[in-house]
Design an enzyme around this catalytic site. Structure first.
Site: not given
Length: 657
Positions: A289, A375, A403
């Protein structure tokens, strides 16, 4: 002219030599750093997928082959390679989306920016291809290693692996991070591959040599075939030692990798092998990254996952820091509460810093749990912790509560679990667009029995209501706040017996006014502005902040009965929102005062600044005042109750505001 300017579609990549592809990768990184520095956006993730995206577009034929990006924030390189090279309006109103957007290009498919869903999309698209006689078309899903911490991804893999005929290529972009470093068993497994790959960088000759010997020996008669079988067993043993892959192969899927995600030749070889395999394949690419940009690599927190406007040379912000953010206020207060109470635990879904649990974690690392992008699991696990005597505080973005609604309803609320859910970035969030607005939360939780919902208007009320929330031990509590900076402190002129704050009475001291304005959360400044404008038109008003919008306070109903009109201003959807719930409670109590719900329409709202989006949907002081004046005059429904002895007006002229 640079090479990047000559790329108008992915097919142009096939015209470039290896040296030119390397040059193009450098130009793309320079372009991203220069342009994203001017607009803000997801910089680190895109710097990490330059070669990977180029290789995918060189090997596969988009849009005939469908390319799906998980979350989509790493799609900037994809945009550049598909003819979108004007980034001057990135994430600005009317400009380029920060995520894939079907309206922008036929190469874009999935617009949602919620993680772990790409593999289900790939499963569905590939099934459709098969059933419509187009099974030769490939589907490529680019999924970050962080997204593999989400259960939905594994549900999809289970289905994809069951059909060996479908041409699905799952590219695992393994950079060891989602937002921050990836956590959990999957992350540990993938991390176990890194020591070898970091030193050897996945030499492509490994597979090439063995494939050559395979063909040679299989054509060499019984002795050659026996030798091949022996070598094949040895190969598997070597690969399991050098690059453990049992987790993937046990699913019944071909595994290719690990491969150096910044080596074009290695990537092309791996992806070509996957394309030609003819069935489901996982290609494991290891990337970095922020690759190629020193300031990003030096940023340990998130490696420039998302940046504001920065100096491209140094990576430092060029804008002066503004007021304190809502998140920082929460971060300090929850850490202080954790100091006082040993039963408080924090739960985050791969976003420790963005949701403000990092200070809590610094002081009490054993009491903050990062469950990954999961979640659903977070809410049910929290219910279990509550049963075990703890008080969990689950901090997520408001849009991600969508969600976990079933778990909030059936695991937390049904069991009367003392769990506090903190919703960051509630309401209109701005440049991230439709799937990031936290505008559905208040409407969703209205139907959860026993739930307590707080919407603080300023920093002091956030601290106050958070403490009240964690004191609730027999029901779920939700505290929601906006993205960005906290506004100025707004002190109440009176607090009623059930906790409702009266912010203003115009004229002062009046208790029987024309309009009751119910301000939800961060809409208080707007509500006070509306009251002031109404006063200039000779219309009296009372402004209240319920603080706790659920359950509806009795004083709100009593106040509604003493006013001619009620308006409820909220930054959630109007349908089923706070205003709708208050109207129902008024009717149940026999109060027939008209109520107007002022909130967001049931639409997917395009990106723009928060103020631009609110103006676009009419949530401005001028528009609200205009409507209320018309309702008081009787030219717009709902009509205000007529004054004593006065007939209900049916006509009237609107004053110019």
């Amino acid at each position: 002219m640079g090479l990047l300017e000559t790329i108008r579609n992915p097919q142009d990549l096939s015209k470039l030599t290896s040296e030119q592809l390397e040059q193009l990768a450098g130009e793309i990184r320079t372009f991203l750093i220069t342009n994203v520095a001017q607009t803000g956006g997801h910089l680190g993730p895109n710097l990490g997928v330059v070669e990977l995206t180029m290789a995918i577009h060189k090997v596969f034929d988009s849009p005939r082959d469908s390319i799906v990006f998980d979350t989509g924030h790493q799609s900037y390189v994809h945009k550049l390679l598909t003819g979108r090279q004007d980034f001057s309006t990135l994430r600005q109103q009317g400009g380029m989306s920060g995520y894939p957007d079907r309206a922008e290009s036929e190469h874009d498919i999935v617009e949602s920016s919620h993680a772990s869903s790409s593999l289900s999309w790939a499963d569905g698209i590939s099934r459709a291809r098969q059933l419509t006689g187009e099974g030769d078309r490939c589907v490529v899903a680019v999924v970050g290693d962080g997204a593999l911490t989400g259960g939905m991804a594994w549900e999809a893999i289970n289905n994809i692996a069951a059909d060996k005929r479908r041409r699905v290529v799952i590219v695992v972009n393994d950079n060891g991070r989602s937002y921050a470093p990836t956590v959990g068993g999957v992350a540990d497994y993938l991390a176990s591959l890194r020591p070898t790959i970091d030193s050897l960088r996945a030499a492509p000759t490994y597979e090439v040599v063995l494939d050559w010997w395979k063909k040679k020996l299989q054509s060499g008669g019984p002795i050659g075939q026996f030798t091949y079988k022996s070598l094949h067993a040895m190969k598997k043993g070597i690969k399991d030692w050098w690059a453990p892959q049992g987790m993937f192969e046990d699913l019944g899927m071909k595994y290719i990798g690990p491969v150096d995600g910044h080596n074009m030749r290695a990537l092309e070889h791996a992806l070509t092998t996957a394309r030609n395999y003819g069935g489901p394949v996982i290609v494991h690419a290891m990337t970095e990254k922020g690759h190629g940009y020193a300031p990003a690599l030096a940023n340990e927190a998130d490696q420039f996952h998302a940046v504001g406007i920065i100096d491209p040379e140094t990576g430092e912000p060029t804008e002066a820091g503004g007021a304190r953010s809502w998140t920082s206020v929460f971060a300090e207060e929850i850490a202080d509460i954790a100091d006082e109470r040993d039963d408080i635990v924090g739960i985050t879904g791969a976003m420790l810093i963005p949701v403000g649990l990092h200070k809590f974690a610094e002081r009490h690392p054993e009491r903050v749990i990062d469950v990954g992008i999961a979640e659903q699991h977070a809410l049910t696990s929290a219910a279990g912790m509550a049963f075990g005597g703890l008080h969990p505080v689950v901090a997520v973005y408001a849009t991600f509560l969508n969600r976990a609604f079933d778990q909030l309803l059936m695991d937390v609320a049904l069991h009367k679990a003392g769990v506090t859910v903190v919703l960051d970035r509630a309401g209109v969030t701005g440049p991230d667009g439709a799937s990031h607005h936290g505008m559905w939360d208040m409407a969703m939780v209205q139907i959860v029995p026993g739930l307590h919902l707080a919407a603080p208007r300023d920093a002091s009320r956030l601290r106050e209501e958070l403490r009240e929330a964690v004191a609730i031990a027999d029901a779920p509590s939700v505290v929601r706040f906006s993205k960005g900076s906290v506004g100025s402190e707004i002190e109440a002129i009176e607090r009623l017996s059930d906790g409702v704050d009266v912010l203003a009475r115009r004229p002062e001291g009046s208790t029987e006014n024309d309009v009751l304005i119910i301000s939800v959360g961060a809409m208080s400044e707007l509500a006070l502005d509306v009251a002031s404008r109404l006063g200039s038109q000779g219309i009296s008003s009372t402004v209240v902040d319920p603080r706790w919008v659920l359950p509806v306070r009795k004083s709100i109903i009593a106040l509604a009965a003493r006013h001619r009109l009620v308006i409820c201003i909220e930054d959630g959807v109007r349908a089923g929102g706070v205003g709708s719930r208050i109207r129902q409670e008024m009717r149940a109590a026999g109060v027939d005062t008209a109520l107007n719900e002022v909130g967001l329409p049931v639409e997917f709202l395009d990106h723009g600044t928060r103020s631009q989006v609110l103006e676009r949907v009419g949530l401005t002081a001028q528009q609200i005042t205009h409507d209320v004046v018309a309702q008081v005059l009787g030219t717009k429904v709902p009509f205000a109750r007529p004054l004593p002895g006065q007939e209900h007006p049916t006509t009237g002229s609107l004053p110019k505001l």
